[in-house]
Design an enzyme around this catalytic site. Structure first.
Site, PDB file in Angstrom:
ATOM      1  N   HIS A   1       0.844  -1.197   0.000  1.00 13.65           N
ATOM      2  CA  HIS A   1       0.000   0.000   0.000  1.00 13.65           C
ATOM      3  C   HIS A   1       0.876   1.242   0.000  1.00 13.65           C
ATOM      4  O   HIS A   1       2.003   1.196   0.457  1.00 13.65           O
ATOM      5  CB  HIS A   1      -0.811   0.093   1.305  1.00 13.65           C
ATOM      6  CG  HIS A   1      -1.634  -1.089   1.644  1.00 13.65           C
ATOM      7  ND1 HIS A   1      -2.987  -1.130   1.410  1.00 13.65           N
ATOM      8  CD2 HIS A   1      -1.317  -2.273   2.232  1.00 13.65           C
ATOM      9  CE1 HIS A   1      -3.469  -2.296   1.847  1.00 13.65           C
ATOM     10  NE2 HIS A   1      -2.479  -3.000   2.346  1.00 13.65           N
ATOM     11  N   TYR A   2       0.333   2.371  -0.453  1.00 16.51           N
ATOM     12  CA  TYR A   2       0.925   3.645  -0.053  1.00 16.51           C
ATOM     13  C   TYR A   2      -0.007   4.271   0.972  1.00 16.51           C
ATOM     14  O   TYR A   2      -1.205   3.959   1.026  1.00 16.51           O
ATOM     15  CB  TYR A   2       1.238   4.562  -1.226  1.00 16.51           C
ATOM     16  CG  TYR A   2       0.092   5.155  -2.042  1.00 16.51           C
ATOM     17  CD1 TYR A   2      -1.064   5.682  -1.461  1.00 16.51           C
ATOM     18  CD2 TYR A   2       0.202   5.244  -3.439  1.00 16.51           C
ATOM     19  CE1 TYR A   2      -2.074   6.250  -2.226  1.00 16.51           C
ATOM     20  CE2 TYR A   2      -0.798   5.809  -4.209  1.00 16.51           C
ATOM     21  CZ  TYR A   2      -1.929   6.306  -3.593  1.00 16.51           C
ATOM     22  OH  TYR A   2      -2.917   6.861  -4.354  1.00 16.51           O
ATOM     23  N   THR A   3       0.573   5.174   1.807  1.00 11.92           N
ATOM     24  CA  THR A   3      -0.246   5.772   2.867  1.00 11.92           C
ATOM     25  C   THR A   3      -1.194   6.826   2.314  1.00 11.92           C
ATOM     26  O   THR A   3      -2.285   7.024   2.848  1.00 11.92           O
ATOM     27  CB  THR A   3       0.657   6.408   3.935  1.00 11.92           C
ATOM     28  OG1 THR A   3       1.577   7.291   3.275  1.00 11.92           O
ATOM     29  CG2 THR A   3       1.435   5.345   4.706  1.00 11.92           C
TER      30      THR A   3
ATOM     31  N   GLU B   1       2.483  -0.866   4.658  1.00  8.52           N
ATOM     32  CA  GLU B   1       2.172   0.519   4.279  1.00  8.52           C
ATOM     33  C   GLU B   1       3.479   1.244   3.977  1.00  8.52           C
ATOM     34  O   GLU B   1       4.399   1.255   4.798  1.00  8.52           O
ATOM     35  CB  GLU B   1       1.438   1.245   5.412  1.00  8.52           C
ATOM     36  CG  GLU B   1      -0.043   0.902   5.520  1.00  8.52           C
ATOM     37  CD  GLU B   1      -0.927   1.594   4.469  1.00  8.52           C
ATOM     38  OE1 GLU B   1      -0.418   2.421   3.665  1.00  8.52           O
ATOM     39  OE2 GLU B   1      -2.148   1.298   4.463  1.00  8.52           O
TER      40      GLU B   1
ATOM     41  N   HIS C   1      -2.514  -3.292  -3.419  1.00 11.15           N
ATOM     42  CA  HIS C   1      -3.870  -3.163  -2.887  1.00 11.15           C
ATOM     43  C   HIS C   1      -4.865  -3.035  -4.050  1.00 11.15           C
ATOM     44  O   HIS C   1      -5.946  -3.611  -4.043  1.00 11.15           O
ATOM     45  CB  HIS C   1      -3.946  -1.940  -1.960  1.00 11.15           C
ATOM     46  CG  HIS C   1      -5.158  -1.920  -1.089  1.00 11.15           C
ATOM     47  ND1 HIS C   1      -5.492  -0.840  -0.318  1.00 11.15           N
ATOM     48  CD2 HIS C   1      -6.131  -2.853  -0.863  1.00 11.15           C
ATOM     49  CE1 HIS C   1      -6.621  -1.110   0.342  1.00 11.15           C
ATOM     50  NE2 HIS C   1      -7.020  -2.317   0.028  1.00 11.15           N
TER      51      HIS C   1
HETATM   52 ZN   LIG Z   1      -4.109   0.438   0.572  1.00 10.77          ZN
END
Ligand SMILES: [Zn+2]
Length: 255
Positions: A34-36, A99, A141
């Site tokens: 994921h990225y935040t 993340e 994601h």
């Molecule tokens: Zn995500």
């Protein structure tokens, strides 16, 4: 839970309260990146560690490569939400969530610094070895939640990760002219496209109709595997890349 021993030697622990039991005692067999998507790393970290947010991840990787563990790997962190991959729809129960601090699409898709990418690769290799995770199950994601999610985004360097021993990847076929399929199209070629996407693992029904969902899944595929153009149109480069990727899957090449 106030503290626990890190599962990954390269991580320090900052515990999040947001986790539960993995359903049916599942072990992780997928890594989800994921990225935040927030302005600063610390804003995102605070959110992931606040009970009211009801979200978390197992790991958090700063821009400079520092790694924090928020949730023990044996526990079910709340990072994926609603999603599906290869018929599995409790993604949180079968995955490790990472993340990556990056402002994402809202922040204009900033680059992921080298130190951060190296740290993510090292962490993925460690988790992958300890849990025997197949390379093709290191996913975005956006792969498991097309349309709803776009992270870690088309700027994420999947190729670098692959060259560093993480994930399944293949050089995308060049973008040229030729036949393409898009929203509203129907017929056997659309059916074949949907069947290939489903075979790879995407949550898509084989209907022969190029619907909004199909467009969203094609975009998710492009974001990960043909990031030069993310438009949801199944052009010949997209289809060829998908075809080659399937052909290179370890699970179809076992002798
Ligand atoms: Zn995500």
């Amino acid at each position: 839970m106030t503290g626990f021993a890190a599962d990954y030697a390269g991580a320090s622990v900052t515990a999040s309260p947001n986790h539960g039991e993995r359903v049916d005692g599942r072990s992780p067999d997928m890594i989800l990146l994921h990225y935040t998507g927030m302005g600063t790393a610390d804003q995102a970290l605070t959110w992931l560690c606040t009970a009211e947010s009801q979200v978390s991840s197992h790991y958090f990787v700063y821009e400079d490569g520092r790694v924090l563990q928020l949730v023990p790997e044996a526990r079910r962190a709340w990072h994926a939400g609603k999603g599906v991959w290869d018929g599995e729809n409790d993604i949180n129960s079968c995955s490790i969530g990472i993340e990556i601090a990056n402002a994402g699409h809202p922040g204009g898709l900033p680059d992921f610094p080298e130190a951060q990418v190296r740290a993510v690769a090292q962490l993925c290799r460690d988790c992958g070895e300890r849990w025997s995770i197949a390379p093709e199950r290191v996913l975005a994601h956006s792969d498991v939640a097309p349309v709803r999610k776009v992270d870690p985004g088309e700027n994420f360097p999947w190729q670098k990760l692959y060259l560093d021993g993480v994930g399944h990847w293949i050089e995308p076929a060049p973008i040229t002219g030729g036949r393409f399929f898009q929203l509203g199209d129907a017929g056997q070629p659309v059916e074949a496209l949907q069947a290939m996407l489903a075979l790879y693992g995407y949550g898509i029904e084989v209907t022969g109709e190029f619907c909004e969902r199909t467009k969203g899944v094609v975009e998710a595929f492009q974001r990960h595997f043909r990031p030069a153009r993310v438009d949801g149109t199944a052009d010949s480069s997209t289809i060829e890349t998908l075809h080659r990727l399937l052909g290179a899957l370890p699970k179809f090449n076992r002798s």
